[in-house]
Design an enzyme around this catalytic site. Structure first.
Site, PDB file in Angstrom:
ATOM      1  N   TYR A   3      13.536  31.393   5.300  1.00  0.00           N
ATOM      2  CA  TYR A   3      12.372  32.050   5.895  1.00  0.00           C
ATOM      3  C   TYR A   3      12.556  32.276   7.391  1.00  0.00           C
ATOM      4  O   TYR A   3      13.116  31.436   8.104  1.00  0.00           O
ATOM      5  CB  TYR A   3      11.117  31.191   5.694  1.00  0.00           C
ATOM      6  N   CYS A  60      12.170  24.805   2.978  1.00  0.00           N
ATOM      7  CA  CYS A  60      11.149  25.428   2.119  1.00  0.00           C
ATOM      8  C   CYS A  60      10.340  24.354   1.393  1.00  0.00           C
ATOM      9  O   CYS A  60      10.615  23.160   1.499  1.00  0.00           O
ATOM     10  CB  CYS A  60      11.817  26.350   1.108  1.00  0.00           C
ATOM     11  N   MET A  61       9.366  24.808   0.633  1.00  0.00           N
ATOM     12  CA  MET A  61       8.542  23.848  -0.115  1.00  0.00           C
ATOM     13  C   MET A  61       9.386  23.049  -1.104  1.00  0.00           C
ATOM     14  O   MET A  61       9.182  21.842  -1.256  1.00  0.00           O
ATOM     15  CB  MET A  61       7.417  24.572  -0.854  1.00  0.00           C
ATOM     16  N   ASP A  62      10.345  23.698  -1.754  1.00  0.00           N
ATOM     17  CA  ASP A  62      11.082  23.051  -2.830  1.00  0.00           C
ATOM     18  C   ASP A  62      12.592  23.023  -2.626  1.00  0.00           C
ATOM     19  O   ASP A  62      13.308  22.471  -3.464  1.00  0.00           O
ATOM     20  CB  ASP A  62      10.797  23.763  -4.157  1.00  0.00           C
ATOM     21  N   ARG A 114     -10.617  -0.372  15.369  1.00  0.00           N
ATOM     22  CA  ARG A 114     -10.522   0.435  14.160  1.00  0.00           C
ATOM     23  C   ARG A 114     -11.450  -0.161  13.109  1.00  0.00           C
ATOM     24  O   ARG A 114     -12.511   0.364  12.836  1.00  0.00           O
ATOM     25  CB  ARG A 114      -9.072   0.498  13.669  1.00  0.00           C
ATOM     26  N   LYS A 166       0.848  -1.197   0.000  1.00  0.00           N
ATOM     27  CA  LYS A 166       0.000   0.000   0.000  1.00  0.00           C
ATOM     28  C   LYS A 166       0.885   1.249   0.000  1.00  0.00           C
ATOM     29  O   LYS A 166       2.089   1.178   0.248  1.00  0.00           O
ATOM     30  CB  LYS A 166      -0.917  -0.006   1.224  1.00  0.00           C
ATOM     31  N   ARG A 176       1.630 -10.844   7.070  1.00  0.00           N
ATOM     32  CA  ARG A 176       1.545  -9.601   6.286  1.00  0.00           C
ATOM     33  C   ARG A 176       2.791  -8.773   6.562  1.00  0.00           C
ATOM     34  O   ARG A 176       2.952  -8.201   7.641  1.00  0.00           O
ATOM     35  CB  ARG A 176       0.298  -8.796   6.672  1.00  0.00           C
ATOM     36  N   HIS A 194      -5.599  -7.609  13.583  1.00  0.00           N
ATOM     37  CA  HIS A 194      -4.389  -6.779  13.593  1.00  0.00           C
ATOM     38  C   HIS A 194      -3.976  -6.504  15.029  1.00  0.00           C
ATOM     39  O   HIS A 194      -4.805  -6.118  15.858  1.00  0.00           O
ATOM     40  CB  HIS A 194      -4.647  -5.464  12.859  1.00  0.00           C
TER      41      HIS A 194
END
Length: 713
Positions: A605, A653-655, A472, A378, A559, A500
């Protein structure tokens, strides 16, 4: 569609190549002329249509017609044709090919239809046939495309094996005379190839699977009928050529239906070798004849057709294998170089498949022999690439997979994964059609959900999840009657039952006691089910930590997710058994820019970093949009460069992020920075990144962004 699943197709390629060699060496001619005719002019005629159908089978296998896939096929085939033409130029010169009259028209005719040497006609035919079949199917659909391709085949048939039939008609005779000005034969890409491309596509998309016995009976009956047809046409001297028969179509249909049922792993080298044998065998015929004359062994190597055939076949096969291995090596090197240039320009993920295999082999030594690994892939295989990882694990013998969502399962199916796929999470009942269409197994999350799925009236495969304390998903373990009713629903095929363990990763005494209560509750339920005459399906309870801390449990599946990828949740995690698991994923980027910062200047920043002294920094083009945690800002995280550990300074930063390279003066623009992985003696594992960012390795790996290209090494 995954080629690895179709061993029958790949192995028959070699048989088909051997039949083509037989056509040009007549192995039975000295023994029995009729037998030789049947072998080379009837049975061997299965070979080329098989190659056409194989191309159609893989070209047209997806629900939507893929133009890029067609263009890729044409580019590859065109290159093969060009190489083939070039390597036979010396032979054509020797044969006086370039001294013929009307040279240019004949060259054009040969290039587009006949082939510049007798056997190369197949290559332009495959390209033209693919294009015609593609556009017929795209514009008209398979049914009408098949009818039109069949009409083209009938036209070709009359210019081939049934040529004598049309001789009494001046109109038809005139038509074919004009036709043969452009192509010497009708067994070409216009009349011969399209029907087999379309037929291959039809078989690739069919849902019905015919029984092996029916296919064998159909194939043998069709071959007998084709033999009779060929002998009659031959005796009546109706054939202009002998490539096309009426009964060739049912022969190919039943042959292919039989071959696609022969599943299993095959050698890639078979695919390449078969085509190389096809291309080079005339050259081997010349070589064997030359050797026979030079050694005075003409009587054995040339005059004895059967020996001549086998020697040519053996020489062609050996040469093909050698060439295929050389090409594979060159291709791998070129591909690695290409990916290195294309994918390593900014930031990327490296996935070490050797380490993945090592982890699987190591974990197999822990589980009981009768237990199978269910690989959890997954979240894009925890950031490692679900399709590639699933395919690789398939090669390692893993036949069961688990995903979180139905769309993750559909993706694997569309990319050729044929084995069991269990959806661990919720799927809306409105998508039950997709569960059936893609043969996916759904988790039952409670009784009401099971009833809703059952009421849809279509049979689906399910695993029942049991809630033993995590609260859950899953039906409560104490509600035995409801669980029994789930087993009794008409439309639910219960293939498994599982729970689980929510604190299996902990060695805290209280958590161990809780886990043991979960285990006891689950097995108590299984006993109750058996006492109520319920035949238990496959049972699974352990995930990665369930195996590492409770290896004594006997189940049908285990699993395995994070353990396969060689990472535990946290650096401090201690497990009952500690196998030698190796990290599979590395995260790397390149230095984009180097700056000199004076004392007192700030970076990034918020001006959270101010240089106390003059320093040297590097800007790295990866940020939190790539999935790298922002809370590793301000020296909470590190990176590796030139074997040294350096701090991440300022805010991520973002990038981009920034590292202090003052103490690593040799760093230059374009150098590789390791954010997860090993560089020299230094290492940063995903668990360290997780601890520093107050998370777990599962989150760090699975949040890595799609912007990061994956390179498999």
């Amino acid at each position: 569609m995954n080629r690895r699943e179709y061993a029958g197709i790949d192995y028959f390629r070699i048989i088909a190549a051997a039949l083509v060699v037989a056509v040009h060496t007549s192995p039975l001619l000295m023994i029995n002329e009729t037998g030789n005719f049947v072998l080379t002019r009837v049975i061997a005629r299965l070979a080329v249509p098989f190659f056409f159908m194989t191309s159609g089978f893989f070209l047209f296998s997806h629900s939507r017609m893929n133009k890029e896939k067609l263009y890729g096929f044409l580019r590859k085939t065109d290159l093969l044709y060009l190489v083939s033409i070039i390597i036979y130029i010396p032979i054509n010169i020797y044969n006086g090919y370039f001294q013929q009259k009307s040279l240019l028209p004949n060259i054009l005719k040969d290039i587009f239809f006949d082939g510049t040497i007798y056997h190369l006609w197949y290559i332009p035919a495959s390209m033209l046939g693919a294009v015609i079949a593609y556009y017929l199917v795209k514009k008209l659909g398979y049914h009408k495309a098949f009818i039109i391709a069949l009409l083209l085949y009938v036209i070709g048939l009359m210019g081939d094996s049934y040529f004598g039939v049309i001789q009494s008609s001046e109109i038809l005779k005139s038509f074919y005379d004009k036709l043969f000005l452009f192509s010497s034969y009708t067994r070409n890409g216009l009349f011969f190839a399209p029907i087999f491309f379309v037929l291959g596509g039809i078989i690739a998309r069919q849902r019905k699977q015919y029984s092996v016995n029916l296919c064998l009976i159909g194939l043998l009956s069709s071959i007998i009928l084709m033999t009779v047809e060929g002998l009659i046409l031959h005796s009546l001297e109706l054939q202009r050529h002998d490539s096309m028969y009426i009964t060739l179509l049912p022969c190919m249909f039943f042959l292919y239906q039989l071959l696609i049922q022969w599943k299993g792993h095959s050698l890639t080298i078979l695919r390449k070798s078969a085509m190389i044998i096809y291309i080079i065998h005339p050259m081997m015929i010349i070589f064997v004849r030359l050797v026979g004359k030079l050694t005075n062994l003409q009587g054995i190597l040339i005059d004895n057709n059967l020996i001549h055939y086998f020697v040519v076949l053996i020489c062609s096969s050996v040469a093909a294998i050698v060439i295929a291995k050389m090409l594979k090596k060159k291709t791998v090197e070129a591909y690695k170089q290409y990916k290195s240039i294309k994918y390593k320009d900014r930031a990327w993920i490296e996935v070490d498949l050797d380490n993945l295999k090592h982890n699987v082999d190591t974990l197999r030594t822990i589980i009981f022999e009768e237990c199978q690994i269910m690989a959890v892939i997954k979240a894009d295989a925890y950031g490692h690439g679900a399709v590639k990882v699933a395919s690789f694990l398939n090669e390692q013998g893993i036949k069961s997979f688990a995903v979180a969502t139905i769309d993750e399962g559909i993706l694997l199916r569309e990319k050729g994964i044929k084995d069991d796929i269990l959806i661990l999470g919720y799927t809306d009942p409105s998508r039950i059609g997709h569960l059936i269409q893609y043969n996916l197994t759904q988790t039952i999350i409670d009784y009401d959900y099971a009833k809703r799925l059952n009421d849809y009236g279509h049979s689906i495969k399910v695993h029942i999840k049991i809630d033993t304390g995590m609260h859950r998903m899953g039906e409560n373990a104490n509600k035995v009657e409801k669980i029994i009713k789930i087993f009794q629903f008409d439309n639910l095929e219960v293939c498994g039952i599982y729970t689980h363990l929510c604190v299996a990763d902990s060695r805290d005494k209280e958590d161990i006691m809780f886990t043991e209560r979960q285990i006891k509750s689950f097995y108590s339920l299984l006993d109750n089910l058996e006492n109520n005459n319920i035949i238990l399906p496959k049972v699974h309870i352990q995930s990665s930590y369930g195996l590492l801390n409770y290896p004594e449990l006997h189940c049908d599946y285990v699993r395995l997710g994070i353990a396969i990828y060689g990472a535990v949740d946290s650096v401090g995690d201690k497990t009952k058994i500690q196998p030698d698991l190796r990290p599979v994923l590395s995260l790397k980027a390149r230095v984009a820019l180097i700056r000199e910062i004076a004392a007192g200047e700030s970076v990034s920043y918020g001006r959270t970093f101010t240089a106390a002294d003059d320093c040297r920094i590097a800007v790295i083009p990866i940020g939190y949009a790539d999935g790298f945690p922002r809370n590793l800002s301000c020296e909470c995280g590190s990176a590796l460069i030139h074997g040294h550990r350096v701090p991440i300074i300022g805010k991520i930063c973002m990038d981009q992020l920034i590292i202090d390279i003052t103490n690593v003066p040799e760093v230059k623009q374009g150098d590789i920075v390791t954010l997860i992985g090993i560089d020299g003696r230094e290492k940063i594992y995903a668990t360290e990144v997780a601890d520093d960012s107050k998370s777990i390795a599962n989150e760090i790996l699975s949040r890595l962004s799609y912007r990061l290209k994956k390179i498999y090494i």
